[in-house]
Design a protein around this motif. Structure first.
Motif, mmCIF file in Angstrom:
data_model
loop_
_atom_site.group_PDB
_atom_site.id
_atom_site.type_symbol
_atom_site.label_atom_id
_atom_site.label_comp_id
_atom_site.label_asym_id
_atom_site.label_seq_id
_atom_site.Cartn_x
_atom_site.Cartn_y
_atom_site.Cartn_z
ATOM 1 N N ASP A 1 74.922 93.944 55.629
ATOM 2 C CA ASP A 1 75.696 92.795 55.149
ATOM 3 C C ASP A 1 75.406 91.511 55.917
ATOM 4 O OD1 ASP A 1 77.076 94.341 53.226
ATOM 5 O OD2 ASP A 1 78.439 95.080 54.784
ATOM 6 N N PHE A 2 74.645 91.614 57.021
ATOM 7 C CA PHE A 2 74.346 90.440 57.848
ATOM 8 C C PHE A 2 72.846 90.149 57.807
ATOM 9 C CE2 PHE A 2 78.097 91.405 60.923
ATOM 10 C CZ PHE A 2 78.992 90.812 60.043
ATOM 11 N N PRO A 3 72.456 88.870 57.867
ATOM 12 C CA PRO A 3 71.030 88.528 57.920
ATOM 13 C C PRO A 3 70.441 88.766 59.305
ATOM 14 C CG PRO A 3 72.360 86.536 58.035
ATOM 15 C CD PRO A 3 73.325 87.664 57.803
ATOM 16 N N ALA A 4 69.127 88.777 59.366
ATOM 17 C CA ALA A 4 68.428 88.944 60.641
ATOM 18 C C ALA A 4 68.699 87.756 61.549
ATOM 19 C CB ALA A 4 66.929 89.099 60.403
ATOM 20 N N TRP A 5 68.784 88.051 62.842
ATOM 21 C CA TRP A 5 68.915 87.002 63.872
ATOM 22 C C TRP A 5 67.857 87.285 64.920
ATOM 23 C CZ3 TRP A 5 70.919 87.508 69.129
ATOM 24 C CH2 TRP A 5 71.053 86.280 69.782
ATOM 25 N N HIS A 6 67.237 86.243 65.435
ATOM 26 C CA HIS A 6 66.128 86.415 66.366
ATOM 27 C C HIS A 6 66.601 86.081 67.775
ATOM 28 C CE1 HIS A 6 63.469 87.032 62.985
ATOM 29 N NE2 HIS A 6 63.963 85.946 62.428
ATOM 30 N N GLY A 7 66.939 87.137 68.539
ATOM 31 C CA GLY A 7 67.441 86.939 69.893
ATOM 32 C C GLY A 7 66.445 86.260 70.803
ATOM 33 N N ALA A 8 65.148 86.426 70.521
ATOM 34 C CA ALA A 8 64.126 85.812 71.362
ATOM 35 C C ALA A 8 64.116 84.287 71.223
ATOM 36 C CB ALA A 8 62.752 86.384 71.028
ATOM 37 N N ASP A 9 64.826 83.754 70.226
ATOM 38 C CA ASP A 9 64.951 82.306 70.133
ATOM 39 C C ASP A 9 65.865 81.756 71.223
ATOM 40 O OD1 ASP A 9 63.333 82.402 67.917
ATOM 41 O OD2 ASP A 9 64.963 82.210 66.462
ATOM 42 N N THR A 10 66.746 82.609 71.758
ATOM 43 C CA THR A 10 67.679 82.208 72.808
ATOM 44 C C THR A 10 67.255 82.725 74.173
ATOM 45 O OG1 THR A 10 69.499 82.240 71.203
ATOM 46 C CG2 THR A 10 70.107 82.307 73.536
ATOM 47 N N ILE B 1 64.445 91.824 75.110
ATOM 48 C CA ILE B 1 64.983 91.173 73.907
ATOM 49 C C ILE B 1 63.973 91.234 72.768
ATOM 50 C CG2 ILE B 1 65.755 88.971 72.944
ATOM 51 C CD1 ILE B 1 67.805 90.333 74.727
ATOM 52 N N ARG B 2 62.679 91.076 73.076
ATOM 53 C CA ARG B 2 61.660 91.114 72.030
ATOM 54 C C ARG B 2 61.594 92.475 71.351
ATOM 55 N NH1 ARG B 2 58.679 88.013 75.795
ATOM 56 N NH2 ARG B 2 57.583 89.874 76.516
ATOM 57 N N GLY B 3 62.054 93.528 72.030
ATOM 58 C CA GLY B 3 61.979 94.867 71.472
ATOM 59 C C GLY B 3 63.211 95.287 70.693
ATOM 60 N N LEU B 4 64.132 94.352 70.431
ATOM 61 C CA LEU B 4 65.358 94.667 69.701
ATOM 62 C C LEU B 4 65.350 94.035 68.321
ATOM 63 C CD1 LEU B 4 68.061 94.120 72.490
ATOM 64 C CD2 LEU B 4 66.821 96.227 71.919
ATOM 65 N N GLU B 5 66.085 94.639 67.411
ATOM 66 C CA GLU B 5 66.291 94.094 66.073
ATOM 67 C C GLU B 5 67.763 93.743 65.930
ATOM 68 O OE1 GLU B 5 65.460 95.348 61.389
ATOM 69 O OE2 GLU B 5 65.040 96.762 63.016
ATOM 70 N N PHE B 6 68.036 92.527 65.420
ATOM 71 C CA PHE B 6 69.404 92.022 65.337
ATOM 72 C C PHE B 6 69.773 91.694 63.898
ATOM 73 C CE2 PHE B 6 67.800 90.849 69.509
ATOM 74 C CZ PHE B 6 68.859 91.075 70.375
ATOM 75 N N ARG B 7 71.026 91.936 63.542
ATOM 76 C CA ARG B 7 71.640 91.445 62.311
ATOM 77 C C ARG B 7 72.957 90.785 62.709
ATOM 78 N NH1 ARG B 7 69.503 94.358 57.901
ATOM 79 N NH2 ARG B 7 67.283 94.644 58.359
ATOM 80 N N ALA B 8 73.112 89.488 62.472
ATOM 81 C CA ALA B 8 74.253 88.746 63.005
ATOM 82 C C ALA B 8 75.078 88.103 61.902
ATOM 83 C CB ALA B 8 73.777 87.674 63.991
ATOM 84 N N ASP B 9 76.371 88.034 62.118
ATOM 85 C CA ASP B 9 77.310 87.373 61.224
ATOM 86 C C ASP B 9 76.897 85.910 61.058
ATOM 87 O OD1 ASP B 9 79.490 86.278 59.909
ATOM 88 O OD2 ASP B 9 80.986 87.238 61.187
#
Length: 283
Positions: free
Chosen positions: A149-158, A164-172
């Motif tokens: 239900d959440f779009p992808a978020w790129h933690g490596a941008d922060t 961090i590069r090895g994780l996959e994120f979906r953020a509100d």
């Protein structure tokens, strides 16, 4: 809630990435070198310094060692608390475990990571007996939408670093500074060639909470946590880990990151981290 497809391993580091800091590039957080000795790879690389380990993998490898220490089927991990004793160098790391309070229904276990003969993280874990409590079961923690239900978020941008590069994120999409709901999963196993428990799979990501709802830019302020405590009221299922996270910062250099942890069946526990908040030198 249902999971997406199985994540693919992290892409190989670019030429020179990790190698300049002597970090292995195996497709896992660690390679086992001996019974209690582990080699951190580039996927453990911290966000504040490239030559340190992120606390996420460290908490995972300590939880894994606790799982393997004198296991008893009728005991379950209920709480694990970590004290971070200093910078965690990205060098061969020794993990020792001992039972400090044995018992048939309640047991306390201590695990310590040592690098270069210096203790860097110490963990204390309560293991409690399992029995049927269905007649009184109830959860007062709010559910959250699933990872689909959440779009992808790129933690490596922060944040920087191999972890961090090895994780996959979906953020509100309605996330804001100090408040977010985010799903996270790791692309790589904890230890090369080994399988860890679903509980360890969740715990190895819990420390990430302090980086997903930042109130201020990490290029201007430092706010590392000096501890991590995870409470669980059931064993999680393997897959995405959900974070319903709030970050509070006081006026005297202290902060608190508070998280309700979820698996794809619903809430599973809580995590707390105390922060030291200070301006980044030279910012």
């Amino acid at each position: 809630m249902t999971s997406d497809a199985t994540p693919s391993p992290s892409p190989a580091p670019s030429p020179g990435e990790g190698v300049e800091h002597g970090l292995d590039v195996a497709p896992a957080f660690y390679r086992r070198l001996g019974e209690d000795l582990f080699l951190p790879t580039v996927h453990t690389q911290g966000a504040w310094r490239p030559d340190e380990q992120h606390m996420g993998p460290v908490s995972g490898i300590l939880a894994h060692a606790i799982d393997l220490h004198e296991p008893q089927e009728h005991l379950q991990l209920a709480r694990v608390s970590y004290d971070i004793l200093g910078m965690i160098p990205a060098r061969p790391s020794r993990v020792t475990v001992r039972t400090t309070r044995p018992g048939r229904t309640i047991e306390l276990v201590e695990a310590t990571m040592t690098v270069d003969d210096r203790p860097v993280v110490r963990a204390h874990a309560w293991r409690l007996s399992a029995q049927d409590s269905t007649p009184v079961a109830g959860v007062e923690l709010d559910p959250m939408p699933g990872p689909g239900d959440f779009p992808a978020w790129h933690g490596a941008d922060t944040w920087e670093g191999g972890y961090i590069r090895g994780l996959e994120f979906r953020a509100d999409p309605e996330r804001r500074p100090g408040r977010t709901r985010t799903w996270i999963r790791a692309r790589n196993p904890l230890v090369d060639g080994e399988t860890c428990s679903p509980t360890t799979d969740l715990i190895r990501l819990a420390d990430t909470a302090n980086g997903i709802a930042v109130r201020v830019s990490p290029s201007e302020w430092m706010f590392p946590n000096v501890d991590l405590t995870v409470h669980l009221f059931r064993e999680p299922v393997r897959g995405w880990v959900g974070f319903d996270t709030r970050v509070t910062m006081g006026t005297t250099g202290l902060g608190l990151t508070s998280t309700t942890l979820h698996d794809e069946l619903g809430p599973v526990g809580r995590a707390e981290q105390i922060l030291t908040v200070r301006p980044l030198p030279g910012a």
